[in-house]
Design a protein around this motif. Structure first.
Motif, mmCIF file in Angstrom:
data_model
loop_
_atom_site.group_PDB
_atom_site.id
_atom_site.type_symbol
_atom_site.label_atom_id
_atom_site.label_comp_id
_atom_site.label_asym_id
_atom_site.label_seq_id
_atom_site.Cartn_x
_atom_site.Cartn_y
_atom_site.Cartn_z
ATOM 1 N N LYS A 54 0.834 -1.207 0.000
ATOM 2 C CA LYS A 54 0.000 0.000 0.000
ATOM 3 C C LYS A 54 0.867 1.254 0.000
ATOM 4 O O LYS A 54 0.590 2.216 -0.717
ATOM 5 C CB LYS A 54 -0.954 0.011 1.191
ATOM 6 C CG LYS A 54 -1.887 1.215 1.168
ATOM 7 C CD LYS A 54 -2.867 1.203 2.304
ATOM 8 C CE LYS A 54 -3.837 2.351 2.291
ATOM 9 N NZ LYS A 54 -3.424 3.609 1.700
ATOM 10 N N ALA A 55 1.938 1.251 0.783
ATOM 11 C CA ALA A 55 2.853 2.397 0.817
ATOM 12 C C ALA A 55 3.450 2.635 -0.568
ATOM 13 O O ALA A 55 3.526 3.778 -1.041
ATOM 14 C CB ALA A 55 3.948 2.173 1.854
ATOM 15 N N CYS A 56 3.870 1.557 -1.232
ATOM 16 C CA CYS A 56 4.414 1.675 -2.592
ATOM 17 C C CYS A 56 3.366 2.255 -3.536
ATOM 18 O O CYS A 56 3.637 3.203 -4.288
ATOM 19 C CB CYS A 56 4.867 0.311 -3.110
ATOM 20 S SG CYS A 56 6.358 -0.346 -2.347
ATOM 21 N N HIS A 57 2.172 1.695 -3.505
ATOM 22 C CA HIS A 57 1.102 2.166 -4.393
ATOM 23 C C HIS A 57 0.764 3.632 -4.133
ATOM 24 O O HIS A 57 0.543 4.396 -5.083
ATOM 25 C CB HIS A 57 -0.156 1.313 -4.228
ATOM 26 C CG HIS A 57 -0.303 0.261 -5.267
ATOM 27 N ND1 HIS A 57 -0.421 0.526 -6.610
ATOM 28 C CD2 HIS A 57 -0.334 -1.086 -5.157
ATOM 29 C CE1 HIS A 57 -0.526 -0.598 -7.282
ATOM 30 N NE2 HIS A 57 -0.473 -1.605 -6.419
ATOM 31 N N ASP A 58 0.702 4.042 -2.887
ATOM 32 C CA ASP A 58 0.355 5.431 -2.576
ATOM 33 C C ASP A 58 1.326 6.405 -3.229
ATOM 34 O O ASP A 58 0.916 7.421 -3.792
ATOM 35 C CB ASP A 58 0.327 5.658 -1.061
ATOM 36 C CG ASP A 58 -0.862 5.004 -0.384
ATOM 37 O OD1 ASP A 58 -1.798 4.551 -1.094
ATOM 38 O OD2 ASP A 58 -0.856 4.936 0.862
ATOM 39 N N ILE A 59 2.608 6.096 -3.177
ATOM 40 C CA ILE A 59 3.634 6.965 -3.777
ATOM 41 C C ILE A 59 3.598 6.864 -5.294
ATOM 42 O O ILE A 59 3.567 7.868 -6.008
ATOM 43 C CB ILE A 59 5.031 6.591 -3.241
ATOM 44 C CG1 ILE A 59 5.115 6.884 -1.745
ATOM 45 C CG2 ILE A 59 6.125 7.321 -4.014
ATOM 46 C CD1 ILE A 59 6.293 6.219 -1.053
ATOM 47 N N PHE A 60 3.602 5.650 -5.804
ATOM 48 C CA PHE A 60 3.678 5.381 -7.240
ATOM 49 C C PHE A 60 2.452 5.902 -7.981
ATOM 50 O O PHE A 60 2.566 6.573 -9.015
ATOM 51 C CB PHE A 60 3.816 3.866 -7.427
ATOM 52 C CG PHE A 60 4.068 3.415 -8.834
ATOM 53 C CD1 PHE A 60 5.354 3.331 -9.332
ATOM 54 C CD2 PHE A 60 3.020 3.013 -9.653
ATOM 55 C CE1 PHE A 60 5.586 2.872 -10.616
ATOM 56 C CE2 PHE A 60 3.240 2.558 -10.934
ATOM 57 C CZ PHE A 60 4.531 2.487 -11.425
ATOM 58 N N ASP A 61 1.267 5.608 -7.454
ATOM 59 C CA ASP A 61 0.034 5.997 -8.148
ATOM 60 C C ASP A 61 -0.135 7.508 -8.221
ATOM 61 O O ASP A 61 -0.686 8.035 -9.190
ATOM 62 C CB ASP A 61 -1.185 5.362 -7.484
ATOM 63 C CG ASP A 61 -1.231 3.854 -7.683
ATOM 64 O OD1 ASP A 61 -0.402 3.314 -8.462
ATOM 65 O OD2 ASP A 61 -2.076 3.207 -7.055
ATOM 66 N N LYS A 62 0.342 8.213 -7.219
ATOM 67 C CA LYS A 62 0.278 9.673 -7.232
ATOM 68 C C LYS A 62 1.049 10.242 -8.434
ATOM 69 O O LYS A 62 0.624 11.223 -9.045
ATOM 70 C CB LYS A 62 0.859 10.214 -5.920
ATOM 71 C CG LYS A 62 0.707 11.701 -5.747
ATOM 72 C CD LYS A 62 1.200 12.114 -4.371
ATOM 73 C CE LYS A 62 2.584 12.655 -4.531
ATOM 74 N NZ LYS A 62 3.173 13.214 -3.348
ATOM 75 N N LEU A 63 2.148 9.583 -8.792
ATOM 76 C CA LEU A 63 2.985 10.068 -9.890
ATOM 77 C C LEU A 63 2.292 9.995 -11.245
ATOM 78 O O LEU A 63 2.428 10.893 -12.062
ATOM 79 C CB LEU A 63 4.304 9.284 -9.946
ATOM 80 C CG LEU A 63 5.237 9.493 -8.768
ATOM 81 C CD1 LEU A 63 6.390 8.494 -8.826
ATOM 82 C CD2 LEU A 63 5.754 10.913 -8.731
#
Length: 126
Positions: A65-74
């Motif tokens: 989830k932490a990875c997705h939160d950062i990545f998806d924002k980009l």
């Protein structure tokens, strides 16, 4: 990815396709998941019933989830690159095939490696 028969976390064959209410107390999304009755690892499913990734324990779910939160924002909001182009850049930086580069497939070590990369400024620029 086809139906999950054994848990790669604990080795159990006690993995069943279940209502995701077993995890959340009520159904979310399409209401289905794969669930290991021994170590409690789980993963959601596509509408077709195909798993969204690999079984994950709670700690791995938090990392994903932490990875997705950062990545998806980009790609969603900052629009630095398209989603598949970002995954391609991440695979290259991680030294893995693009076909293996998705957070739903990552376990703890790959999540930590990805977090180290995607928290750097402009990591997607080669």
């Amino acid at each position: 990815m086809s139906a999950i028969k054994n848990c790669h976390n604990c080795g159990s064959s006690n993995v069943k396709k279940e209502s995701n209410s077993i995890i959340y107390g009520r159904e979310y999304g399409n209401g289905k998941c794969y669930y290991c009755h021994d170590c409690k690892a789980n993963v959601g499913t596509h509408d077709s019933g195909k798993p969204l990734g690999t079984l994950a324990t709670k700690d791995v779910q938090i990392l994903r989830k932490a990875c997705h939160d950062i990545f998806d924002k980009l790609w969603r909001y900052e629009k630095v690159k398209g989603r598949s182009n970002l995954y391609q850049a991440l695979a290259q930086r991680m030294g893995i095939p693009q076909s293996e580069c998705h957070f739903g497939m990552f376990q703890r070590e790959r999540c930590l490696q990805a977090l180290e990369i995607i928290t750097q400024k402009r990591w997607w620029v080669t």
